[in-house]
Scaffold this motif. Structure first.
Motif, short mmCIF file in Angstrom:
data_model
loop_
_atom_site.label_atom_id
_atom_site.label_comp_id
_atom_site.label_asym_id
_atom_site.label_seq_id
_atom_site.Cartn_x
_atom_site.Cartn_y
_atom_site.Cartn_z
N GLY A 36 3.94 21.52 -4.76
CA GLY A 36 4.75 21.22 -5.94
C GLY A 36 4.01 20.46 -7.02
N ASN A 37 4.70 20.18 -8.09
CA ASN A 37 4.09 19.58 -9.27
C ASN A 37 4.43 18.10 -9.45
OD1 ASN A 37 2.85 22.01 -10.16
ND2 ASN A 37 4.84 22.73 -10.92
N MET A 38 4.55 17.40 -8.33
CA MET A 38 4.80 15.95 -8.42
C MET A 38 3.81 15.20 -7.53
SD MET A 38 8.97 15.75 -8.63
CE MET A 38 8.96 14.16 -9.45
N LEU A 39 2.55 15.60 -7.63
CA LEU A 39 1.49 14.97 -6.85
C LEU A 39 1.44 13.47 -7.09
CD1 LEU A 39 -1.19 15.04 -5.17
CD2 LEU A 39 -2.37 15.48 -7.34
N LYS A 40 1.38 13.08 -8.35
CA LYS A 40 1.25 11.67 -8.69
C LYS A 40 2.43 10.85 -8.17
CE LYS A 40 1.42 10.82 -13.05
NZ LYS A 40 0.97 10.78 -14.48
N GLU A 41 3.62 11.36 -8.38
CA GLU A 41 4.81 10.62 -7.98
C GLU A 41 4.84 10.38 -6.46
OE1 GLU A 41 5.76 12.50 -11.90
OE2 GLU A 41 4.72 13.09 -10.07
N TYR A 42 4.51 11.41 -5.70
CA TYR A 42 4.59 11.27 -4.25
C TYR A 42 3.44 10.45 -3.67
CZ TYR A 42 8.66 14.30 -3.74
OH TYR A 42 9.93 14.81 -3.79
N VAL A 43 2.26 10.55 -4.27
CA VAL A 43 1.14 9.72 -3.80
C VAL A 43 1.44 8.25 -4.10
CG1 VAL A 43 -1.29 9.13 -4.18
CG2 VAL A 43 -0.62 11.52 -3.94
N LEU A 44 1.98 7.98 -5.28
CA LEU A 44 2.35 6.61 -5.62
C LEU A 44 3.47 6.11 -4.71
CD1 LEU A 44 2.28 6.73 -9.53
CD2 LEU A 44 0.58 5.73 -8.00
N ALA A 45 4.42 6.99 -4.40
CA ALA A 45 5.50 6.61 -3.48
C ALA A 45 4.94 6.28 -2.11
CB ALA A 45 6.52 7.75 -3.38
N SER A 46 4.02 7.10 -1.64
CA SER A 46 3.43 6.86 -0.32
C SER A 46 2.69 5.54 -0.26
CB SER A 46 2.45 8.01 0.03
OG SER A 46 1.94 7.84 1.33
N SER A 47 2.21 5.08 -1.43
CA SER A 47 1.43 3.83 -1.52
C SER A 47 2.27 2.61 -1.89
CB SER A 47 0.32 4.00 -2.57
OG SER A 47 -0.43 5.17 -2.34
N SER A 48 3.57 2.80 -2.01
CA SER A 48 4.45 1.73 -2.49
C SER A 48 4.83 0.76 -1.37
CB SER A 48 5.71 2.32 -3.12
OG SER A 48 5.40 3.07 -4.25
N ILE A 49 4.00 -0.23 -1.15
CA ILE A 49 4.31 -1.26 -0.15
C ILE A 49 5.63 -1.90 -0.55
CG2 ILE A 49 3.55 -3.39 0.95
CD1 ILE A 49 0.69 -2.61 0.10
N PRO A 50 6.65 -1.86 0.31
CA PRO A 50 7.97 -2.37 -0.05
C PRO A 50 7.94 -3.80 -0.61
CG PRO A 50 8.08 -1.20 2.03
CD PRO A 50 6.62 -1.32 1.68
N ALA A 51 8.63 -3.99 -1.72
CA ALA A 51 8.76 -5.27 -2.41
C ALA A 51 7.51 -5.67 -3.17
CB ALA A 51 9.15 -6.39 -1.44
N VAL A 52 6.34 -5.18 -2.75
CA VAL A 52 5.10 -5.48 -3.49
C VAL A 52 4.99 -4.54 -4.68
CG1 VAL A 52 2.58 -5.55 -3.39
CG2 VAL A 52 3.93 -6.31 -1.42
N PHE A 53 5.09 -3.23 -4.42
CA PHE A 53 5.10 -2.24 -5.49
C PHE A 53 6.52 -1.75 -5.73
CE2 PHE A 53 0.56 -1.73 -4.46
CZ PHE A 53 0.03 -1.71 -5.75
N GLU A 54 6.77 -1.29 -6.94
CA GLU A 54 8.05 -0.68 -7.24
C GLU A 54 8.27 0.54 -6.35
OE1 GLU A 54 8.39 -1.48 -12.07
OE2 GLU A 54 7.64 0.43 -11.31
N SER A 55 9.49 0.76 -5.97
CA SER A 55 9.82 2.02 -5.31
C SER A 55 9.72 3.11 -6.37
CB SER A 55 11.23 1.97 -4.73
OG SER A 55 12.17 1.70 -5.75
#
Length: 285
Positions: free
Chosen positions: A149-168
């Motif tokens: 799909g065409n949401m590579l950036k969104e899902y990679v950033l989501a995968s890297s979103s340490i809860p409370a440290v990074f935005e969901s």
């Protein structure tokens, strides 16, 4: 002339058989924050040994490293990028969030800029290697594997979103955070696509004599959770390389990227030397 007509098709068949007999190799890159710099060293040692994975699965930092790698960057290029962009400095990774809706102290602005600069597109399908990332859907409380799909950036950033440290990351009304919270070794995403699966775990089980402060307690608790959810993925791998940088450094020691990278490189080199069966499987499967 007749003999040539017979020999040529036979040679073509032999070449086709040889090409298609090469086993498909996959690599699983665990999450682990700064400890994920070890992945770069491990991948470099693999390539020096002539092993070039066709599939990559990653969680958290493993997803981020995996995205650059799957887009065609050599491990040495990823390492050079880390130095050039100074991503070992926390100020280069974390950016104060002003959006209370997404529930995190830091936005993904700086990491997003890196992806825009060094990947330059937003499609899983445009990558040179197949990439799958694990993400945690907070609405359903389930792990999801995304690889198209065409949401590579969104899902990679989501995968890297340490809860409370990074935005969901909100996608289609769903709140996504770090894939490592539900599956830190997402071998399940590519096991059926690979003949040989190599797992690199930068948060393996480790002993700790004492815990000195609240931060240490929090990191140890987080790592204990990821170790638990990594068990199934580790078992699915044919080979598992444990990078023990965790014995000296923690998930937030980004300033120690050189040392962590070197540990990854030396660990993989040693593993290859001590496990000749892996090389034999890759070349003689």
């Amino acid at each position: 002339m007749a003999a040539k007509r017979i020999i040529i098709p036979i040679l073509l068949i032999m070449i086709h058989t040889t090409i298609n007999s090469q086993p498909t190799v996959g690599v699983v890159l665990s999450g682990g924050g700064a400890l994920g710099f070890a992945h770069i060293g491990c991948l470099q040692a693999l390539e020096e040994a002539g092993i070039y994975p066709d599939y990559v699965a990653g969680a958290s930092m493993g997803a981020l490293v995996g995205a650059f790698y799957a887009n065609g960057m050599a491990p040495t290029e990823i390492y050079t990028m880390a130095q050039k962009e100074k991503i070992y400095k926390k100020t280069k990774l974390f950016y104060p969030s002003v959006d209370r809706v997404n529930l995190g102290l830091s936005s993904h602005k700086n990491v997003e800029k890196l992806m825009d600069k060094y990947i330059g597109h937003n499609s899983f399908d445009s990558l040179q290697k197949h990439l799958y990332v694990s993400v945690t859907n907070l609405n359903t409380q389930e792990c999801e594997f995304i690889g198209s799909g065409n949401m590579l950036k969104e899902y990679v950033l989501a995968s890297s979103s340490i809860p409370a440290v990074f935005e969901s990351v909100i996608i289609d009304g769903q709140f996504y955070v770090d894939g490592g919270t539900t599956n830190n070794m997402p071998a399940q995403a590519i096991r059926d696509k690979c003949d040989i699966l190599i797992g690199i775990d930068v948060v393996p089980p480790s002993k700790l004599d004492t815990i000195n402060d609240f931060i240490g307690l929090s990191i140890r608790t987080m790592n204990t959770m990821t170790i638990s959810n990594s068990k199934e993925g580790r078992v699915m791998c044919d080979y598992v390389i444990d990078c023990m940088a965790i014995e000296k450094y923690n998930n937030f020691n980004f300033e120690k990227y050189k040392e962590i990278y070197e540990i990854g490189y030396e660990t993989m080199k040693k593993y290859i030397e001590e496990h000749p069966g892996m090389m034999e499987a890759v070349y003689n499967d």
